[in-house]
Design a protein around this motif. Structure first.
Motif, short mmCIF file in Angstrom:
data_model
loop_
_atom_site.label_atom_id
_atom_site.label_comp_id
_atom_site.label_asym_id
_atom_site.label_seq_id
_atom_site.Cartn_x
_atom_site.Cartn_y
_atom_site.Cartn_z
N SER A 145 -1.74 -6.06 1.18
CA SER A 145 -2.87 -5.45 0.49
C SER A 145 -3.88 -4.91 1.48
O SER A 145 -4.42 -3.83 1.30
N LEU A 146 -4.11 -5.69 2.54
CA LEU A 146 -5.11 -5.29 3.52
C LEU A 146 -4.67 -4.01 4.24
O LEU A 146 -5.45 -3.06 4.37
N LEU A 147 -3.41 -3.99 4.67
CA LEU A 147 -2.90 -2.79 5.35
C LEU A 147 -2.95 -1.58 4.42
O LEU A 147 -3.40 -0.50 4.80
N PHE A 148 -2.50 -1.80 3.19
CA PHE A 148 -2.53 -0.73 2.20
C PHE A 148 -3.95 -0.20 2.03
O PHE A 148 -4.19 1.01 2.05
N THR A 149 -4.88 -1.13 1.88
CA THR A 149 -6.28 -0.77 1.69
C THR A 149 -6.79 0.10 2.82
O THR A 149 -7.37 1.16 2.60
N LEU A 150 -6.55 -0.35 4.06
CA LEU A 150 -7.08 0.38 5.21
C LEU A 150 -6.53 1.80 5.26
O LEU A 150 -7.28 2.75 5.49
N VAL A 151 -5.25 1.95 5.00
CA VAL A 151 -4.65 3.28 5.10
C VAL A 151 -5.03 4.15 3.90
O VAL A 151 -5.54 5.27 4.05
N TYR A 152 -4.80 3.63 2.72
CA TYR A 152 -4.99 4.41 1.49
C TYR A 152 -6.44 4.85 1.32
O TYR A 152 -6.73 6.02 1.08
N ALA A 153 -7.35 3.89 1.46
CA ALA A 153 -8.76 4.21 1.23
C ALA A 153 -9.28 5.16 2.30
O ALA A 153 -10.06 6.07 2.01
N THR A 154 -8.83 4.97 3.54
CA THR A 154 -9.29 5.86 4.61
C THR A 154 -8.83 7.28 4.33
O THR A 154 -9.59 8.23 4.45
N LEU A 155 -7.57 7.39 3.92
CA LEU A 155 -7.02 8.71 3.60
C LEU A 155 -7.83 9.36 2.48
O LEU A 155 -8.21 10.53 2.56
N ALA A 156 -8.08 8.59 1.44
CA ALA A 156 -8.81 9.12 0.28
C ALA A 156 -10.22 9.52 0.65
O ALA A 156 -10.75 10.51 0.15
N ALA A 157 -10.85 8.75 1.55
CA ALA A 157 -12.24 9.04 1.89
C ALA A 157 -12.34 10.20 2.87
O ALA A 157 -13.37 10.87 2.93
N LYS A 158 -11.29 10.45 3.64
CA LYS A 158 -11.40 11.46 4.69
C LYS A 158 -10.89 12.83 4.27
O LYS A 158 -11.31 13.83 4.83
N SER A 159 -9.95 12.85 3.35
CA SER A 159 -9.37 14.15 3.00
C SER A 159 -9.70 14.50 1.56
O SER A 159 -9.44 13.71 0.64
N ARG A 160 -10.28 15.68 1.40
CA ARG A 160 -10.68 16.12 0.07
C ARG A 160 -9.46 16.27 -0.83
O ARG A 160 -9.50 15.92 -2.01
N TYR A 161 -8.37 16.77 -0.26
CA TYR A 161 -7.17 17.00 -1.07
C TYR A 161 -6.51 15.68 -1.45
O TYR A 161 -6.09 15.48 -2.59
N SER B 29 -1.29 -7.28 -7.59
CA SER B 29 -2.42 -7.92 -8.27
C SER B 29 -3.65 -7.94 -7.37
O SER B 29 -4.75 -8.20 -7.83
N GLN B 30 -3.45 -7.70 -6.07
CA GLN B 30 -4.58 -7.87 -5.15
C GLN B 30 -5.14 -6.56 -4.60
O GLN B 30 -6.33 -6.48 -4.29
N ALA B 31 -4.30 -5.57 -4.45
CA ALA B 31 -4.66 -4.44 -3.60
C ALA B 31 -5.74 -3.54 -4.19
O ALA B 31 -6.62 -3.07 -3.49
N TRP B 32 -5.68 -3.29 -5.52
CA TRP B 32 -6.48 -2.17 -6.05
C TRP B 32 -7.97 -2.36 -5.89
O TRP B 32 -8.68 -1.46 -5.46
N ASN B 33 -8.46 -3.55 -6.25
CA ASN B 33 -9.92 -3.70 -6.15
C ASN B 33 -10.37 -3.67 -4.69
O ASN B 33 -11.45 -3.18 -4.38
N MET B 34 -9.52 -4.19 -3.79
CA MET B 34 -9.86 -4.11 -2.37
C MET B 34 -9.94 -2.66 -1.93
O MET B 34 -10.85 -2.26 -1.20
N THR B 35 -8.96 -1.87 -2.37
CA THR B 35 -8.94 -0.48 -1.96
C THR B 35 -10.17 0.26 -2.48
O THR B 35 -10.80 1.02 -1.76
N PHE B 36 -10.50 0.01 -3.74
CA PHE B 36 -11.67 0.67 -4.31
C PHE B 36 -12.93 0.30 -3.54
O PHE B 36 -13.77 1.14 -3.23
N SER B 37 -13.04 -0.97 -3.24
CA SER B 37 -14.23 -1.44 -2.53
C SER B 37 -14.32 -0.75 -1.16
O SER B 37 -15.39 -0.28 -0.76
N PHE B 38 -13.20 -0.67 -0.48
CA PHE B 38 -13.22 -0.09 0.87
C PHE B 38 -13.54 1.41 0.79
O PHE B 38 -14.32 1.93 1.59
#
Lengths: 448, 578
Positions: free
Chosen positions: B80-96, B146-155
């Protein structure tokens, strides 16, 4: 210091921001500026005059829409090595120690660890923070935090140091000590910095430090005047020569575009940037003006000293007083107009009536809102309606601020009401019922 | 303090000598490492579908089962942590990327995880043929979801709200994206991220228990762990074993808290952006031991070494002077094309799912599923109201008494972490014994585990009411209903809404296991979308699983949009204390 090579050269710089309706709002227009080796330059001006924007354009944080921005003859495309900056809010990373904060820029340049450490510790000692290397910013007082801000900028050995109101978040005494320490480093050439450009809100501070003061006018921001300060350091703030320059700066800053003497003030446009001034502060200023030792007339530095207000707040009050036609500001002097005197001499209820009358007569946004409310059958209108109108002239934030200001005045004057939850403006209930009772003095609906 | 310029080997020598703290730290760390290695080896034993995994109800095996369950939890956490770091960073950095990743996340977090399990497990088993790792991965994947989504949103939220002046400072001092991430963005996001990790683990135990007993093509696989132990105990009607399992779970939760989260929270305190005076600083004895131990300090030098080594490789080389870089031209039509493409892909996926469902499910059944979802929605709403009526007054009462709050708060958080499905057998026995209505009395199971979120959020809200508010209320003689209306309810509203959102979301998910419960050969089924999905899962009926999941997803999203998000906005804007 003798002047030398050209460090920063700006020619015809223009900056506008794209509004949501795709029209451009011009912040800076046709700005020319030169910073030479060996000089300190101060930028003064009302808030919104774009001086912070100009600083950020030189810093490479904001791109101009037009004109040339050169550092030692090369175009600045982004934050350049050789230019460093000190922030008003300090902008320290709270999770890094003092030393780590100072090393930040060196890390980015990939300076090897031992050298990084040596340079950081040297600067920390220089700026008087020795012994606090391992402290976190939250353990430090405001003054010490800004010292970290200076150390972080100076460790880069900047050629040009930019400072965005570096002392305005500090108390008077702390600010003075830090200012003197910086001046000492500069005058004794302990730091390799060749030129300093800073934005200030404090006129005395600007006259104390700068070799040259640029005064900005707003809407759009341009350089309105340039005042050289040819006094040797350290400068005596009590000397006649110093006071004369301070006077001159005050006078220039409050100078209005010329108009025929005796003519009524021109009607304001709807989108005029109303100054931030609470009715109670305006009242306080007028009372102070009437009382001895001023007796209705004052020199601006004198008024600033008696009111103990920061220059920025004072300028806002003065402008409000002028807009309401309570006072007159000319050549750095302020004098009470008959209507201002009448206001002070009235009782609480009458004061509100006078305030309301002047508000409706002189502030077109207020009369506009009142007219719309009068015309509507239910005497109600959502704030968004007026916000949209204002956004034709102002940025979103500024439109919101201006509307908030006119609401604060309107509530005080009881010419309209505002409901925070629904964001609806309405006529006060007494007016709506067309009852004849005059508005009772009350402490409700007043925004300080 | 100037650093000595003596060669490193000499200056390190005295530091490497162990001190008293090492006596505690070293054995502890070694023990943990050994346990991880041992458990890890057990996860990768050969296995084919149909093989019976030895599982015993003897309580002496429970510590081992706890280790296995705990490791699954840990593995899920790391993913979940790895997913969060990658996914959220991608979402926050790229408009597309943002345009597609964030809506996907929104849908993902509304999907009932348990219904998903039977679909994913087949894939994982195919990935590791002949090895237990495939099944383990399926279980870990369930925990992960069950764990990843809220972490990703928070990040993602944190990345979007990095203070502007710090961003400017980062630009001004030429920070590379790499340096910016580790020096600015991650530290800034750390406190909310750790808080969300704790919430995730707390909710995750429920899924550890639920995901260890997996049905694949009619075969039930019981992975060694607490969850399988429970399901074995249920089919054997062994009440004593259930008691032992509950006890073991308690120990597991406490261990996780003490060994992982307390040290983590205490450590993360330095990342707090603002500190309110008078706030208690979290401490952890374990962290103190580790921080004072010399050997650990020496190990801590390794990341620093890596960091210094990474800096020259990933530095920014542009000095931003001279010829302007070729400005990337922006075309409006690129945006439009991208939006159209996304819309087309979404529409296509929807059509495919609809076609897939249509092969098996008649149209009138679809309507019936909607009615079932309505039944479950009614249950969720009623239960939230009932739980609120019970817990809000109790929470306020406790929250206004600081000494009580200090004792009760950790207990409430602990109860939220405790997997409520362990308690289901007890409820089933009671319903069977007293011949209670299945439709009504299985419902409380849905909220059994999630009601605590309401309690501890209300406690937190009530204890945060500023003293001067309470004093002013007392001064004006504010009493009874008026006091509630004017002071207490507005003050706790926003924390209550936060708790209720969590409770409601959890209840939807829990409906899959709580609307269909069993004890030995007795199975109780309540009408609802949860039992529909559970039933389809047991039969391996994929079109019906897909239909059930889609409908539940739709309902959860409607709930979130129409109810919770509005209440949340109201809480943010109107009833905020600042």
């Amino acid at each position: 210091m003798t002047k030398g090579e050209l460090l920063i050269n700006l020619a015809g710089v223009r900056k506008s921001f794209r509004a949501p309706d795709r029209s451009d709002r011009v912040v800076l227009e046709g700005v020319n500026f030169r910073l030479e080796e060996g000089e300190i330059v101060a930028l003064l001006g009302k808030s919104g005059s774009g001086k912070s924007t100009l600083l950020r354009i030189i810093a490479g944080l904001i791109k101009p829409n037009g004109g040339d921005v050169l550092y030692r003859g090369k175009t600045i495309n982004g934050p350049a090595y050789g230019i460093s900056m000190v922030f008003q809010s300090f902008a320290l990373f709270p999770w890094l120690t003092v030393q780590q904060n100072v090393e930040l820029g060196l890390e980015a340049m990939a300076v090897p660890a031992p050298e990084r450490e040596r340079r950081a510790l040297d600067v920390i000692d220089l700026i008087g923070l020795g012994g606090f290397e391992s402290a976190f910013p939250r353990e430090l007082s405001g003054g010490m935090r800004q010292r970290v801000g200076f150390a972080r900028a100076l460790v880069m050995r900047p050629d040009v140091l930019l400072m965005d109101e570096p002392f305005s978040a500090l108390d008077v005494l702390t600010a003075e000590t830090l200012r003197n320490d910086l001046l000492e480093l500069w005058l004794e050439r302990t730091i390799p910095t060749k030129g300093i450009l800073f934005v200030s809100h404090n006129i005395e501070e600007a006259v104390t430090m700068a070799d040259r003061i640029l005064i900005f006018s707003s809407d759009p921001g341009r350089v309105k005047a340039e005042i050289p300060v040819n006094l040797p350091h350290p400068r005596d703030t009590e000397s006649a020569a110093f006071k004369q320059i301070v006077d001159e700066v005050y006078a220039t800053m409050t100078q209005q575009p010329t108009r025929a003497i005796g003519a009524a003030p021109e009607p304001l446009s709807l989108g005029y940037r109303l100054p931030e001034a609470s009715p109670y502060k305006i009242e306080g200023m007028l009372e102070t003006l009437v009382e001895p030792p001023l007796n209705g007339k004052a020199d601006l530095p004198q008024l600033a000293e008696i009111l103990e207000l920061p220059d920025e707040t004072l300028f806002h009050l003065l402008e409000a007083g002028r807009l309401f036609n309570f006072i007159k500001v000319e050549h750095g002097d302020v004098s009470l107009l008959p209507s201002g005197l009448a206001y002070v001499e009235a009782n609480a209820a009458q004061r509100k009536e006078i305030f309301a009358e002047h508000l409706l007569n002189h502030i077109s946004l207020a009369s506009h809102i009142r007219r719309i409310l009068d015309e509507r059958r239910d005497h109600r209108a959502p704030e968004d309606r007026f916000l949209q109108e204002l956004e034709d002239y102002l940025t979103d934030d500024e439109a919101e601020r201006v509307l908030e200001q006119v609401i604060a005045w309107g509530r005080y004057a009881e010419i309209f009401d505002y409901d925070y939850t629904s964001g609806v403006l309405s006529l006060p209930e007494e007016d709506e019922e067309k009852s004849e009772t005059p508005p009772a003095p009350s402490e409700t609906a007043a925004a300080e | 303090m100037r650093p000595s310029i003596i060669p490193a080997t000499i200056s390190f020598a005295p530091e490497i000598r162990p001190n008293a703290w090492d006596l505690v730290a070293l054995p502890l760390v070694l023990a943990v490492l050994w346990l991880l290695a041992f458990g890890g080896a057990q996860m990768t034993t050969p296995y084919n579908i149909g093989d019976a995994l030895p599982l015993s109800l003897d309580p002496s095996h429970l510590p081992y089962y706890l280790l296995r369950s705990g490791m699954r939890m840990g593995a899920g956490m790391i993913c979940s942590l790895l997913f969060t770091l990658v996914y959220a960073t991608l979402a926050a950095k790229s408009r597309y990327a943002e345009k597609i990743l964030i809506p996907i996340l929104d849908v993902l977090q509304s999907i009932p995880i348990l219904g998903f399990l039977s679909i994913t497990v087949t894939g994982f088993i195919a990935l590791f043929p002949g090895n237990l790792l495939g099944v383990e991965c399926a279980a870990i994947f369930a925990i992960f979801t069950s764990q990843a989504w809220n972490m990703t949103f928070s990040f993602y939220q944190s990345l979007r709200t990095v203070p502007f002046d710090l961003q400017e400072a980062a630009d001004m001092f030429h920070l590379s994206p790499w340096q910016r991430f580790w020096r600015l963005e991650l530290p800034f996001a750390m406190p909310p991220l750790i808080w969300n990790m704790m919430m995730s683990v707390s909710g995750g135990w429920f899924f550890v228990v639920a995901s260890e007993a997996i049905t694949v093509s009619g075969q039930q696989i019981l992975l060694p762990g607490i969850g399988s132990y429970i399901s074995l105990a249920i089919s054997n009607k062994n009440l004593a074993a259930i008691g032992w399992a509950i006890l073991t779970m308690l120990v597991g939760i406490i261990l996780y808290d003490q060994l992982l989260f307390r040290p983590l929270v205490a450590w993360a305190d330095k990342f707090k952006f603002e500190t309110t005076p008078g706030e208690e600083i979290p401490t952890s004895r374990l962290l103190t031991v580790l921080q004072r131990s010399r050997l650990m300090g020496y190990l801590g030098g390794v990341p620093r070494l890596l960091w210094n080594w990474s800096l020259p490789l990933l530095r920014r080389r542009d000095d931003n002077l001279g010829r302007p870089p070729a400005r990337r031209r922006e075309f409006g039509w690129v945006d439009k094309a991208w939006n159209t493409l996304l819309a087309l892909v979404a529409a296509y996926a929807l059509i495919r799912v609809a076609e897939f469902v249509k092969t098996e499910v008649p149209l009138d059944e679809v309507w019936r599923v909607f009615l079932m979802a309505l039944a479950t929605a009614t249950r969720v709403l009623v239960l939230i109201v009932v739980a609120s009526v019970i817990w809000v007054p109790i929470g306020v009462w406790i929250g206004l008494r600081p000494r009580w709050a200090q004792t009760v708060q950790p207990i409430a958080q602990f109860m939220a972490a405790f997997p409520a499905n362990l308690m289901f057998p007890v409820a089933v026995i009671l319903i069977l014994k007293y011949h209670l209505s299945v439709e009504i009395w299985t419902s409380p199971l849905m909220i059994l585990g999630t009601q605590w979120y309401i309690l501890f959020n209300v406690i937190a809200g009530a204890s945060a009411i500023p003293t001067d508010f309470k004093d002013a209320g007392g001064n004006f003689g504010l009493k009874g209903w008026l006091k509630w209306k004017r002071l207490i309810l507005p003050a706790i509203f926003s924390s209550y809404v936060t708790g209720a959102i969590t409770a409601s979301g959890g209840s939807w998910n829990a409906s899959i296991v709580s609307e269909l419960v069993s004890w030995g050969n007795d199975t109780l089924t309540a009408t609802g979308i949860g039992s529909y999905i559970a039933d389809a899962t047991a039969k391996g009926d994929f079109p019906r699983i897909a239909l059930g999941i889609c409908v539940m997803c739709l309902f959860v999203m409607l709930f979130n949009r129409q109810l919770w998000r509005r209440l949340y906005r109201l809480a943010e804007e109107r009833w905020r204390i600042d």
